[in-house]
Write a protein that holds these residues in place. Structure first.
Motif, PDB file in Angstrom:
ATOM      1  N   ARG A 239      -0.085  18.418 -29.852  1.00 48.78           N
ATOM      2  CA  ARG A 239       0.270  18.008 -31.214  1.00 48.78           C
ATOM      3  C   ARG A 239       1.369  18.866 -31.826  1.00 48.78           C
ATOM      4  N   ALA A 240       1.784  19.874 -31.103  1.00 46.84           N
ATOM      5  CA  ALA A 240       2.821  20.770 -31.623  1.00 46.84           C
ATOM      6  C   ALA A 240       3.705  21.236 -30.467  1.00 46.84           C
TER       7      ALA A 240
ATOM      8  N   PRO B 129       4.219  22.010 -35.810  1.00 47.01           N
ATOM      9  CA  PRO B 129       3.294  20.874 -35.766  1.00 47.01           C
ATOM     10  C   PRO B 129       4.055  19.545 -35.723  1.00 47.01           C
TER      11      PRO B 129
ATOM     12  N   PHE C 184       5.792  27.926 -34.058  1.00 44.98           N
ATOM     13  CA  PHE C 184       4.834  26.832 -33.854  1.00 44.98           C
ATOM     14  C   PHE C 184       5.200  25.682 -34.780  1.00 44.98           C
TER      15      PHE C 184
ATOM     16  N   ALA D  38       6.620  24.422 -39.988  1.00 43.82           N
ATOM     17  CA  ALA D  38       6.613  25.353 -38.863  1.00 43.82           C
ATOM     18  C   ALA D  38       6.163  26.738 -39.320  1.00 43.82           C
TER      19      ALA D  38
END
Length: 270
Positions: free
Chosen positions: A113-114, A135, A133, A80
């Motif tokens: 995707r995240a 992933p 963020f 992250a």
């Protein structure tokens, strides 16, 4: 909420992360000011008898909140990244004392995707929001959330230089964020960087000092700040600080060459 969401990142939406009382003194506030680039000649930032505490110091006091979400398993702390940050100042921080901070997870956005986790920290002095963020945590059928702020149109109204020192990341670590990528070349290499990188929050906060000077404000009069961390910055580099707007409500970015390291940023001063 769907069954998929219930077993995914979305289940963290609205989760309370607890309340903590944090303590600090004048030395902590002065160390922070030096770590984000305040010169020793700015006595009201580095001298206890005249001290005005930089509002962004609040972000070091509240760092436990996103760390708490990671420790609880909300996201993979190995992958992250800190995507963006905002700060709303409600009252000036005292020179020293105790602050009670309450934290919770706000929205959890599905980027495919995240996932993006928002962590909110509130006190009588400020409200701060981390966007993290993560992933691999998306795809749960949730809303994508807001897009990144658009870049200002046209050439900047003003530019100035944001200079950093080679020891700046090492000094900033002493304010609380001791992640190895900011000090250890091997850790930096593990994430594909040629050398230790600056803390994003250090770069963002450091920008407010020359920004305030350019517009004739005092850095401690900051009332709001936001920005997205677009790329790593390195200690010792000089950056171009590009500014749009008049008065004390400004848009800006921080660039190294043609690459933005902080983008979509905004600051207001009293």
């Amino acid at each position: 909420m769907t069954t998929t969401e219930e077993s995914s990142a979305a289940r963290w939406r609205g989760v309370e992360l607890g309340t903590r009382t944090v303590c600090y003194d004048e030395s902590d506030a002065i160390l922070y000011a030096l770590a984000v680039g305040a010169p020793a000649t700015d006595l009201d930032l580095v001298f206890e008898e005249r001290l005005r505490v930089l509002p962004t110091f609040a972000l070091t006091l509240a760092q436990w909140a996103p760390d708490e979400l990671g420790a609880r398993g909300g996201f993979d702390t190995r992958t992250a990244v800190h995507g963006s940050q905002s700060l709303e100042v409600l009252a000036p921080l005292p020179r020293a004392g105790e602050l009670t901070l309450s934290a919770k997870v706000g929205e959890v956005w599905d980027k495919g995707r995240a996932a993006v986790f928002e962590v909110l920290v509130e006190s009588e002095f400020f409200v701060a929001t981390w966007s993290l963020f993560a992933p691999g945590a998306g795809g749960f059928g949730g809303e994508r959330g807001p897009s990144a702020a658009a870049a200002p149109e046209g050439e900047p109204d003003r530019t100035t230089t944001l200079s950093t020192r080679e020891d700046q990341a090492a000094l900033y670590r002493l304010t609380g964020d001791r992640h190895h990528i900011h000090i250890d070349p091997e850790a930096a290499a593990h994430i594909g960087q040629p050398r230790p990188i600056m803390h994003g929050l250090c770069t963002l906060a450091a920008a407010t000092i020359p920004l305030a000077r350019v517009v004739g404000a005092h850095p401690a009069d900051l009332t709001s700040l936001s920005g997205r961390f677009a790329a790593p910055a390195f200690p010792g580099d000089d950056h171009e600080l590009r500014i749009w707007g008049e008065g004390t409500d400004l848009q800006f970015d921080v660039r190294t060459g043609d690459n933005a390291v902080v983008s979509g940023a905004r600051a207001t001063f009293a």
